[in-house]
Design a protein around this motif. Structure first.
Motif, short mmCIF file in Angstrom:
data_model
loop_
_atom_site.label_atom_id
_atom_site.label_comp_id
_atom_site.label_asym_id
_atom_site.label_seq_id
_atom_site.Cartn_x
_atom_site.Cartn_y
_atom_site.Cartn_z
N MET A 161 46.95 -26.57 -30.46
CA MET A 161 46.16 -26.17 -29.30
C MET A 161 45.14 -25.11 -29.70
N GLY A 162 45.56 -24.17 -30.53
CA GLY A 162 44.64 -23.14 -31.01
C GLY A 162 43.50 -23.74 -31.80
N ALA A 163 43.82 -24.69 -32.67
CA ALA A 163 42.77 -25.34 -33.46
C ALA A 163 41.80 -26.09 -32.58
N ALA A 164 42.30 -26.68 -31.48
CA ALA A 164 41.42 -27.39 -30.56
C ALA A 164 40.43 -26.43 -29.91
N LEU A 165 40.92 -25.26 -29.50
CA LEU A 165 40.01 -24.26 -28.93
C LEU A 165 39.01 -23.80 -29.97
N VAL A 166 39.50 -23.55 -31.18
CA VAL A 166 38.64 -23.09 -32.27
C VAL A 166 37.55 -24.12 -32.57
N SER A 167 37.90 -25.39 -32.56
CA SER A 167 36.94 -26.43 -32.92
C SER A 167 35.73 -26.42 -32.01
N ALA A 168 35.92 -26.01 -30.76
CA ALA A 168 34.80 -25.96 -29.82
C ALA A 168 33.88 -24.78 -30.08
N ASN A 169 34.33 -23.83 -30.92
CA ASN A 169 33.56 -22.63 -31.21
C ASN A 169 33.01 -22.61 -32.63
N ILE A 170 33.09 -23.74 -33.33
CA ILE A 170 32.54 -23.87 -34.67
C ILE A 170 31.25 -24.67 -34.59
N ALA A 171 30.20 -24.17 -35.19
CA ALA A 171 28.91 -24.86 -35.15
C ALA A 171 28.97 -26.16 -35.96
N PRO A 172 28.28 -27.20 -35.51
CA PRO A 172 28.32 -28.48 -36.23
C PRO A 172 27.62 -28.44 -37.59
N ALA A 250 21.99 -8.93 -34.87
CA ALA A 250 21.49 -10.08 -35.63
C ALA A 250 22.02 -11.35 -34.98
N LEU A 251 21.14 -12.29 -34.69
CA LEU A 251 21.51 -13.61 -34.20
C LEU A 251 21.55 -14.56 -35.39
N MET A 252 22.69 -15.20 -35.60
CA MET A 252 22.89 -16.07 -36.77
C MET A 252 22.74 -17.53 -36.37
N ALA A 253 21.68 -18.17 -36.86
CA ALA A 253 21.41 -19.56 -36.53
C ALA A 253 22.41 -20.48 -37.21
N GLY A 254 22.80 -21.54 -36.50
CA GLY A 254 23.67 -22.56 -37.08
C GLY A 254 25.08 -22.10 -37.36
N ILE A 255 25.54 -21.07 -36.64
CA ILE A 255 26.87 -20.49 -36.88
C ILE A 255 27.57 -20.32 -35.53
N GLY A 256 28.90 -20.47 -35.53
CA GLY A 256 29.70 -20.28 -34.33
C GLY A 256 30.47 -18.98 -34.35
N HIS A 257 31.72 -19.02 -33.91
CA HIS A 257 32.53 -17.82 -33.68
C HIS A 257 33.24 -17.32 -34.94
N PHE A 258 33.23 -18.11 -36.03
CA PHE A 258 34.01 -17.77 -37.22
C PHE A 258 33.10 -17.80 -38.46
N PRO A 259 32.05 -17.00 -38.49
CA PRO A 259 30.98 -17.19 -39.48
C PRO A 259 31.42 -17.10 -40.92
N MET A 260 32.31 -16.14 -41.25
CA MET A 260 32.63 -15.93 -42.67
C MET A 260 33.48 -17.06 -43.24
N SER A 261 34.13 -17.85 -42.37
CA SER A 261 34.94 -18.96 -42.89
C SER A 261 34.35 -20.32 -42.57
N GLU A 262 33.68 -20.48 -41.44
CA GLU A 262 33.18 -21.81 -41.07
C GLU A 262 31.93 -22.20 -41.84
N ASN A 263 31.09 -21.20 -42.19
CA ASN A 263 29.86 -21.50 -42.91
C ASN A 263 29.51 -20.29 -43.78
N PRO A 264 30.27 -20.08 -44.86
CA PRO A 264 30.11 -18.86 -45.66
C PRO A 264 28.72 -18.72 -46.28
N ALA A 265 28.08 -19.81 -46.65
CA ALA A 265 26.76 -19.72 -47.27
C ALA A 265 25.72 -19.22 -46.27
N ALA A 266 25.81 -19.70 -45.03
CA ALA A 266 24.86 -19.25 -44.01
C ALA A 266 25.16 -17.82 -43.57
#
Length: 279
Positions: A161-172, A250-266
């Protein structure tokens, strides 16, 4: 091919909330200390890309902490007879106890989501030990748009259930492997831990009307927010930054709620900029 990462993990015993806690932390690098805290329901693995970044660790000692009940930090003795509900007071005690136990001099504090919220509380109530604050996906208060009790029920898998909520907050835009790695951490969360963290995030002390008391004249405060975050939206972060004299955003383009793990390069250039703002 064998490859050893530079990250070293250790345990330290601290006291918080009137009880003993055995806390796990990882670190890499040397120089200015930066103590990092994870999001609700997760652990220090979210910071692994920053700790593996040779350019960052050449000048910074990055320390990532597993809060009690999270990751490799076990719950305190007697946990089986109580309900886990994280509070502002306990959270602050843990952070300050870790700074003292590791004898950190003038560290930068960096935290995401609930770790970003507590950055604001620390900046307001206990700024003295810190050089500055990096508050990621942080706002003055965030009421839940979901029922937190879904994350600890006998008829639902709390981790999934937690992962489902998290998935909605990760940028595509994030790489698939890191999007799934981020969700995996939440699938491994202990029973009721995500719910207990969300209780803090959505029900505990609000900073509404108090942000103007934060003094950024000697300790900078930098807020970062992903444009795809629907839990702490860019509008929430902008409202919060405007209420703190001297705070930067700072507004981070192409990033969701978990920036350091979901898209570390961005996330990387934004974090390097944040560190530079700490003086």
């Amino acid at each position: 091919m064998t490859c050893f990462e530079p990250i070293i993990g250790r345990y330290v015993r601290i006291e918080a909330g009137g009880r003993a806690h055995r806390v796990y932390f990882e670190e890499a690098g040397q120089g200015r200390p930066v103590i990092c805290f994870h999001t609700a329901g997760a652990d220090s693995r979210q910071w692994r890309h920053i700790m593996n970044d040779a350019e960052i660790t050449a000048q910074h000692r990055i320390i990532a902490v597993d809060m009690p009940w999270h990751g490799k930090s076990l719950p305190p003795e007697g946990w089986q007879t109580e309900e886990y509900l994280l509070t502002t007071e306990f959270y602050i005690e843990v952070v300050l106890a870790m700074v003292a136990a590791l004898r950190l001099e003038n560290p930068v504090y960096a935290g995401c989501s609930m770790g970003g919220r507590i950055a604001l509380q620390l900046a307001l109530r206990h700024p003295e030990p810190f050089r500055g604050f990096i508050a990621i996906e942080a706002s003055d208060f965030q009421p839940a748009w979901y029922d937190i009790d879904w994350f600890h029920r006998p008829d639902a898998h709390g981790g999934e259930m937690g992962a489902a909520l998290v998935s909605a907050n990760i940028a595509p835009q994030g790489p698939e492997v890191e999007r799934w790695n981020t969700q995996w951490m939440f699938m491994q969360s202990g029973p009721g831990v995500f719910r207990g963290d969300l209780s803090f995030y959505t029900r505990d002390d609000s900073l509404v009307g108090r942000l103007g008391e934060i003094d950024t004249s000697t300790r900078p405060l930098h807020i970062m927010v992903g444009e795809y975050d629907m839990t702490c939206t860019p509008e929430d972060a902008e409202r919060t930054a405007r209420a703190i004299p001297g705070a930067t955003l700072a507004l981070m383009a192409g990033i969701g709620h978990f920036p350091m793990s979901e898209n570390p390069a961005a996330f990387r250039p934004h974090f390097i900029e944040a560190l530079a703002r700490m003086g």
